[in-house]
Design a protein around this motif. Sequence first.
Motif, PDB file in Angstrom:
ATOM      1  N   SER A 196      -7.746   2.606   1.910  1.00 52.35           N
ATOM      2  CA  SER A 196      -6.674   2.459   2.884  1.00 52.35           C
ATOM      3  C   SER A 196      -7.240   1.865   4.164  1.00 52.35           C
ATOM      4  N   PHE A 216      -5.274  -0.685  -4.991  1.00 48.93           N
ATOM      5  CA  PHE A 216      -5.919  -0.084  -3.824  1.00 48.93           C
ATOM      6  C   PHE A 216      -7.003   0.931  -4.174  1.00 48.93           C
ATOM      7  N   HIS A 245       0.852  -1.188   0.000  1.00 44.60           N
ATOM      8  CA  HIS A 245       0.000   0.000   0.000  1.00 44.60           C
ATOM      9  C   HIS A 245       0.888   1.238   0.000  1.00 44.60           C
TER      10      HIS A 245
END
Length: 103
Positions: free
Chosen positions: A78, A73, A36
Amino acid sequence: MTYVIAQPCVDVKDKACVEECPVDCVYEGQRSMYIHPDECVDCEPVCPVEAIYYEDDTPAEWTEYRTANAEFFTDLGSPGGAANQGLVEHDHPIIAGLPVRTE
């Protein structure tokens, strides 16, 4: 700058990177792992198959993995940690479209 997981991880998913990541930012897709970009703190990566590169140092033949890693993503957002997320039941289309490695 962030790290990118490239082709050597596809269909291998050793997960040594997951065990060593101090901020739990390495997520598991169906066929590959993904870092990420907003959660990564640029630590020293651990990868026995040498699949992790700084974004700008990704070998030319694997530059599309920079896109795959970031776009993985887009829908996931997140979540704040991979452990709570578990296996993500998809991969980025670049990864999903690769021939399955059987070795």
